[in-house]
Design a protein around this motif. Structure first.
Motif, mmCIF file in Angstrom:
data_model
loop_
_atom_site.group_PDB
_atom_site.id
_atom_site.type_symbol
_atom_site.label_atom_id
_atom_site.label_comp_id
_atom_site.label_asym_id
_atom_site.label_seq_id
_atom_site.Cartn_x
_atom_site.Cartn_y
_atom_site.Cartn_z
ATOM 1 N N GLY A 152 1.348 7.905 0.140
ATOM 2 C CA GLY A 152 0.213 7.465 -0.663
ATOM 3 C C GLY A 152 -1.025 8.282 -0.329
ATOM 4 O O GLY A 152 -1.755 8.725 -1.217
ATOM 5 N N GLN A 179 16.196 -0.632 -1.724
ATOM 6 C CA GLN A 179 14.928 -1.261 -1.362
ATOM 7 C C GLN A 179 13.802 -0.297 -1.741
ATOM 8 O O GLN A 179 13.212 0.317 -0.878
ATOM 9 N N ARG A 207 -6.246 2.746 -6.409
ATOM 10 C CA ARG A 207 -7.280 3.269 -5.506
ATOM 11 C C ARG A 207 -8.112 4.353 -6.188
ATOM 12 O O ARG A 207 -9.317 4.440 -5.986
ATOM 13 N N LEU A 208 -7.436 5.186 -6.986
ATOM 14 C CA LEU A 208 -8.170 6.239 -7.690
ATOM 15 C C LEU A 208 -9.168 5.627 -8.672
ATOM 16 O O LEU A 208 -10.332 6.015 -8.723
ATOM 17 N N THR A 260 -1.644 3.657 -5.535
ATOM 18 C CA THR A 260 -2.360 4.925 -5.631
ATOM 19 C C THR A 260 -3.220 4.964 -6.890
ATOM 20 O O THR A 260 -4.400 5.326 -6.845
ATOM 21 N N GLN A 294 -6.984 -4.635 -2.572
ATOM 22 C CA GLN A 294 -6.285 -5.529 -1.645
ATOM 23 C C GLN A 294 -4.816 -5.603 -2.059
ATOM 24 O O GLN A 294 -4.506 -5.886 -3.212
ATOM 25 N N ASN A 295 -3.915 -5.333 -1.122
ATOM 26 C CA ASN A 295 -2.490 -5.371 -1.429
ATOM 27 C C ASN A 295 -1.923 -6.752 -1.137
ATOM 28 O O ASN A 295 -1.966 -7.202 -0.004
ATOM 29 N N VAL A 350 -13.023 -2.983 -3.795
ATOM 30 C CA VAL A 350 -12.066 -2.980 -2.695
ATOM 31 C C VAL A 350 -10.655 -3.227 -3.240
ATOM 32 O O VAL A 350 -10.480 -4.066 -4.122
ATOM 33 N N THR A 354 5.874 10.214 -10.932
ATOM 34 C CA THR A 354 5.161 10.232 -9.661
ATOM 35 C C THR A 354 6.111 10.521 -8.497
ATOM 36 O O THR A 354 5.730 11.130 -7.523
ATOM 37 N N ALA A 362 0.833 -1.190 0.000
ATOM 38 C CA ALA A 362 0.000 0.000 0.000
ATOM 39 C C ALA A 362 0.872 1.247 0.000
ATOM 40 O O ALA A 362 1.943 1.258 0.592
ATOM 41 N N GLY A 363 0.429 2.279 -0.677
ATOM 42 C CA GLY A 363 1.142 3.552 -0.632
ATOM 43 C C GLY A 363 2.052 3.782 -1.820
ATOM 44 O O GLY A 363 2.474 4.901 -2.058
ATOM 45 N N GLY A 407 12.126 5.124 -2.886
ATOM 46 C CA GLY A 407 12.102 6.102 -1.792
ATOM 47 C C GLY A 407 13.489 6.288 -1.187
ATOM 48 O O GLY A 407 14.039 7.395 -1.186
ATOM 49 N N ALA A 449 5.638 5.731 4.096
ATOM 50 C CA ALA A 449 5.314 5.447 2.698
ATOM 51 C C ALA A 449 3.803 5.444 2.504
ATOM 52 O O ALA A 449 3.284 5.969 1.513
ATOM 53 N N LEU A 450 3.095 4.899 3.494
ATOM 54 C CA LEU A 450 1.636 4.918 3.431
ATOM 55 C C LEU A 450 1.126 6.357 3.461
ATOM 56 O O LEU A 450 0.172 6.715 2.784
ATOM 57 N N GLU A 477 -1.761 15.265 -11.174
ATOM 58 C CA GLU A 477 -0.931 15.535 -9.999
ATOM 59 C C GLU A 477 0.249 14.570 -9.941
ATOM 60 O O GLU A 477 1.326 14.915 -9.498
ATOM 61 N N LEU A 478 -0.011 13.347 -10.346
ATOM 62 C CA LEU A 478 1.016 12.304 -10.295
ATOM 63 C C LEU A 478 1.977 12.411 -11.469
ATOM 64 O O LEU A 478 2.914 11.642 -11.570
ATOM 65 N N GLY A 500 4.970 -8.812 -2.775
ATOM 66 C CA GLY A 500 5.967 -9.867 -2.647
ATOM 67 C C GLY A 500 6.431 -10.428 -3.965
ATOM 68 O O GLY A 500 5.670 -10.469 -4.933
#
Lengths: 327, 501, 153
Positions: free
Chosen positions: B334, A186, A50-51, A47, A67-68, A65, A208, A41-42, A189, B330-331, A288-289, A71
């Motif tokens: 988002g 990793q 979800r939009l 993102t 679902q994340n 819904v 993004t 998520a995130g 970010g 990180a969340l 925006e992204l 892996g």
């Protein structure tokens, strides 16, 4: 009565969402739909999903819904959807990684072409080639010359095997015919953190992640990887302008259902996806992204199938040539 | 001057009754979900994130911040009451917190955690408001060599986590480091120690490991000879801190706040060390180090303060540079993006109401947390009066369902059983689980930073001593070892016949 | 006891050596690399080696003294039933569904305590089932079948 139905029609037309529902006498969907995102998520893919999911909920009249299932570079979640019941209630939103997985993973628990019904493309996120603020080259031409001259002395951050940032780097090095020193992170970010801190030289990442840093002057942007300049960064040239004509890379996202899902359901979902992508809110949020929803003729099963097939071929060659493997 | 007008703007946003209401809802929900065994702060936020989507940006982010503090505190509550940490920092709280609960002092433990967190949160919020941009810049001078040295220091100092054998604690740390290597190597993509299982490519799940070696192992311990002795925790004596308790926690809370605030700023994993570092410091400085691990209130107050301060200051890199320090951040990114805000260096100038509103709301959130949780202490403690024979099946089931609901990964449940067994055996044989968890969370970071530092330096190990910050940290590590070992050797010489193992 | 040996130290030392040996042996299959580019085998081999040495040291120390506390009995019933339940939960949650699995797991786990009888265990499991349903399925919207595809419903 007549007045009422005219009113109804007007509302329906304005909403545009429900106009064609009655066309096929399907009661799908009758329960909440789950879209699996094969990443945590995130992240950018989450993102985007979800939009789109929020807009599709409105159109389908059922909760969609997210679902994340993260892996194994996205293959875990994709494998789960491939094995799911093809009833239209479990979908997958995956990015370019769907096409690189066959080349990266020797034993993949699914076949991207055979185990899924494509629904449509969602968006194509451009990438940017960026460097730390005090990196010597000033322009794209300078950068190309500098990298060619310094080769392995240039450090280049990526988010690990198979990540978009690595794929971009592979293509870039391939185009210049040089090797830089790859420094895996990793995720992008932490890579951005080191780029801001001047610990490494370069990176290639999705808009993004980079747009706000570029605009703030915290990092240098040399080029975008798409054939045309992009609206949010009008001053950044394309790689083609710098002489790398065939360089075209965008992180495309597609929506899939498990193979064997009813054609009528796929049609309904494609329609819903197109409606969601036409939604003003979705468009603005995508902007925006630093990206945009694909046009309606791309948000189709045919377009996604074609994209997927072409990309599997392309990445198969690039990844083989680079000698990269996740297993 | 400027700071005050900015804070004024922030408080005008944060104290809007509507926002206060949502902040409170966030704190409440965060506490309630975070208290579930097996669900730590990260999972709580991932679960509750969608609730905030329909709100406007300020309210949504204020509520999210509330959820974060609530979840942190809820996680500590579980660690104290039933020895089940949901995040690595809570593993430290569990060491002495659970012992306090067993002695009937769950109330003071929870109250110390709440008060310490509030104080630390307030100070860290002020730091964030006053010095965020320069602090974030300073943190960027930490590259891989510095992080590697910091982690080495952290590992060596953390031997203090054990109250028994130092040798066994070291072995547990190394075992934890190794367990942290399970999964796909980020440098080459090679899957390691996965038995070919794709579910293990992403590594072992922290929650599964923690639930196994803490929760399940503890249950098995309690089932050992339940016919003869009463298990679980003793009747609750008092709910509130005594005057003596207050005196004892004052300095640890202060030190924890400083340690946590500093470590939290580092985006490469500093916050993980905060609770462990504070615990080690308190044990070193205490006149009664032998009480640690047996219910010392300093061992709860210090780490909890450090953790909360770090949680607060870890917003600094996010808010000023747009880089996430850990999964929770990180969340948050988002969430920002979904609200149409791209976090980055410009947020502070382009959206001052939002930036300062969130900072002010952090303080409000911490205040609400204390107001909400001090009365709740009584309720949580009451839950301990549930007979153990009813409580432990609940813990087992909640842990399984909670872990499953995070990742939908069946394999995590098998991992709980495996680590329940391994953890039980090791604890039975006199080892302690907290160093194992520290090793586990630091293992991947240690390897990642070592390898990256070597790549960037082109294979020159001198990079660790040539860079001043890194060299200073390594010197500290060396000093820590000497301080720990020298008195031991001297004592051993004097008391050769007394075995303190 | 004939020897003054700490069984705890020897046993925990053995566990450490076993884990260390596993990690080292497995890691020899991975590339070791160079200092410049360390391979995936580098850290596990180094750390595994350290763990073996530490394990041996723990065990060696155990031969110098006896355990101070008397050994407690093994909780066989708890080991089998609690760990068994967790494995059962993992194996059947997708197939049998939430409600049957939670009922059975709650019942068996409760029975692993000698202080529960079948009736109280049943009460515990029903109570837990309702509670878990309310918290996870209703409250948190967890996606899980209530009755799985293995059941003829």
């Amino acid at each position: 009565m007549k007045k009422f139905s005219t009113l109804m029609l007007a509302v329906l037309a304005a909403g545009s969402a429900f106009t064609s529902v009655s066309a096929f006498a399907q009661d799908y969907p009758t329960q909440p739909i789950t879209i699996v995102v094969p990443f945590s998520a995130g992240g950018p893919t989450d993102t985007v999903t979800r939009l789109v999911a929020a807009a599709m909920s409105e159109d389908l009249g059922q909760q969609v819904v997210v679902q994340n299932v993260g892996g194994a570079g996205g293959t875990l979640g994709a494998g789960q959807v491939a094995a799911a019941n093809p009833d239209g209630y479990t979908l997958l939103l995956h990015h370019i990684g769907m096409s690189t997985a066959p080349a990266l993973y020797a034993s993949l628990p699914f076949d991207p072409m055979k185990d899924f019904e494509p629904i449509g493309l969602v968006t194509e996120v451009p990438m940017t080639i960026v460097a730390r603020k005090d990196f010597q080259p000033e322009t794209l031409e300078d950068l190309i010359a500098y990298v060619k001259e310094n080769g392995e002395n240039v450090t280049y951050a990526n988010a690990g095997i198979g990540a978009a940032s690595q794929l971009c780097g592979l293509l870039f090095m391939d185009a210049l015919d040089v090797k830089m020193t790859e420094v895996p992170y990793q995720g992008t970010g932490p890579a951005m953190t080191d780029l801001l801190g001047g610990q490494i030289d370069m990176m290639c990442d999705q808009t993004t992640n980079t747009t706000s840093q570029i605009k703030a002057g915290e990092i240098k942007a040399y080029a975008v990887t798409t054939p045309e300049r992009i609206a949010v960064l009008p001053d950044v040239p394309t790689l083609a302008e710098g002489g790398l004509e065939n360089f075209n890379l965008a992180i495309w996202h597609g929506l899939y259902a498990p193979a064997g899902t009813d054609k009528a359901i796929i049609e309904r979902l494609t329609k819903s996806l197109q409606t969601a992508l036409a939604d003003e809110n979705v468009g603005n949020s995508f902007a925006e992204l630093g990206t945009y929803p694909v046009p309606a003729d791309q948000a189709t099963p045919e377009a996604l199938a074609q994209k997927l097939e072409g990309q599997i071929g392309l990445w198969g060659e690039v990844i083989k040539a680079a000698g990269v493997s996740a297993q | 001057m400027d700071l005050f007008s900015s804070l004024g703007l922030g408080f005008s946003v944060a104290l809007d009754p509507f926002n206060v209401f949502y902040c409170f809802v966030g704190v409440l929900l965060g506490t309630l979900v975070g208290v579930l065994p097996g669900i730590g702060p990260t999972a709580t936020i991932a679960m509750l994130l969608p609730i905030t989507f329909s709100l406007n940006p300020e309210t949504a982010l204020i509520m999210l911040a509330g959820i974060y503090y609530g979840a942190q505190y809820g996680g500590s509550t579980t660690a104290i009451l039933i020895n089940l940490p949901g995040e690595s920092s809570a593993a430290v709280t569990a060491i002495d917190g659970y012992q306090m609960a067993r002695q009937g002092r769950a109330g003071p433990a929870l109250a110390a955690a709440a008060l310490g967190s509030f104080f630390a949160g307030s100070v860290a919020t002020f730091l964030l408001a006053a010095f965020a941009p320069p602090l974030a810049r300073a943190a960027l001078s930490f590259g891989s060599p510095e992080y590697f040295s910091l982690i080495v220091l952290g590992l060596l100092v953390s031997i203090a986590l054990a109250h028994g054998s130092i040798l066994k604690a070291l072995a547990m740390i190394v075992l934890g480091l190794l367990l942290g290597m399970v999964g796909q190597d980020i440098y080459t993509g090679t899957p390691r120690f996965t038995f070919g299982l794709r579910e293990l490519f992403g590594g072992l799940n922290f929650v599964a490991l923690a639930v196994g070696v803490f929760g399940i192992a503890e249950i098995l311990r309690n089932l050992e000879n339940e016919r003869e002795r009463e298990v679980g925790v003793k009747a609750v004596k008092n709910l509130w801190l005594t005057r003596d308790d207050f005196r004892r926690i004052a300095a640890p809370v202060l030190r924890g706040t400083v340690i946590g605030s500093l470590l939290g700023i580092l985006p490469g994993g500093g916050h993980i060390l905060s609770a462990f570092a504070s615990y080690s410091a308190e044990k070193r400085l205490s006149k009664h180090p032998e009480q640690f691990g047996k219910g010392a209130i300093e061992g709860v107050a210090g780490p909890e303060s450090a953790n909360n301060a770090a949680a607060q200051t870890s917003f600094i890199p996010l808010m000023t540079l747009g880089i996430p320090a850990h999964p929770v951040m990180a969340l948050m990114i988002g969430a920002f993006i979904l609200q149409g805000i791209t976090p980055g260096p410009n947020v502070i100038n382009e959206q001052p109401a939002l930036f300062w509103g969130i900072i002010a709301s952090m303080w409000v959130g911490n205040l609400l947390l204390v107001i909400l949780n001090l009365p709740l202490v009584g309720l949580w403690v009451k839950m301990l009066s549930i007979p153990y024979r009813v409580l432990f099946p609940a813990i087992v089931l909640f842990a399984c369902i909670g872990t499953l609901s995070i990742n939908q990964n069946i394999f995590d449940i098998y991992a709980i059983a495996f680590f329940g067994l391994v953890g039980y055996l090791l604890i039975r044989f006199g080892c302690e689980p907290a160093p194992l968890l520290l090793g586990f969370v630091l293992g991947p970071l240690l390897e990642e930073h070592l390898r990256r530092a070597m790549i960037i330096s082109r294979g020159d190990p001198m990079v660790f001593v040539e860079r001043p910050i890194s060299a200073a940290l390594l010197a500290l590590a060396l000093a820590a070892v000497l301080i720990a070992v020298l008195p031991n050797i001297r004592r051993k010489r004097q008391e050769v016949f007394v075995e303190d193992d | 006891m004939a020897f003054s040996v700490s069984r705890n130290d020897v046993a925990s030392g053995a566990i450490f050596v076993a884990f260390g040996a596993y990690f080292v042996l497995e890691a020899t299959k991975y590339e070791f690399g160079t200092p410049f580019r360390m391979g995936p085998g580098f850290m596990p081999i180094v750390l595994g080696g350290i763990l073996i040495v530490l394990g041996l040291a723990v065990a060696a120390k155990g031969f110098a003294h006896a355990d101070t506390e008397e050994a407690v009995p093994w909780p066989w019933r708890g080991l089998v039933m609690v760990l068994g339940t967790i494995v059962f939960f993992a194996a059947t949650i997708r197939g049998l569904g939430f409600i049957p699995v939670v009922l059975i797991s709650g019942f068996v786990t409760a029975l692993s305590s000698a202080r529960n009888n079948p009736l109280s265990a049943l009460a515990v499991s029903v109570g837990l089932c309702v509670l878990c349903y309310a918290i996870f399925v209703v409250g948190l919207g967890m996606i899980v079948p209530l009755f799985g595809p293995w059941l003829p419903l």
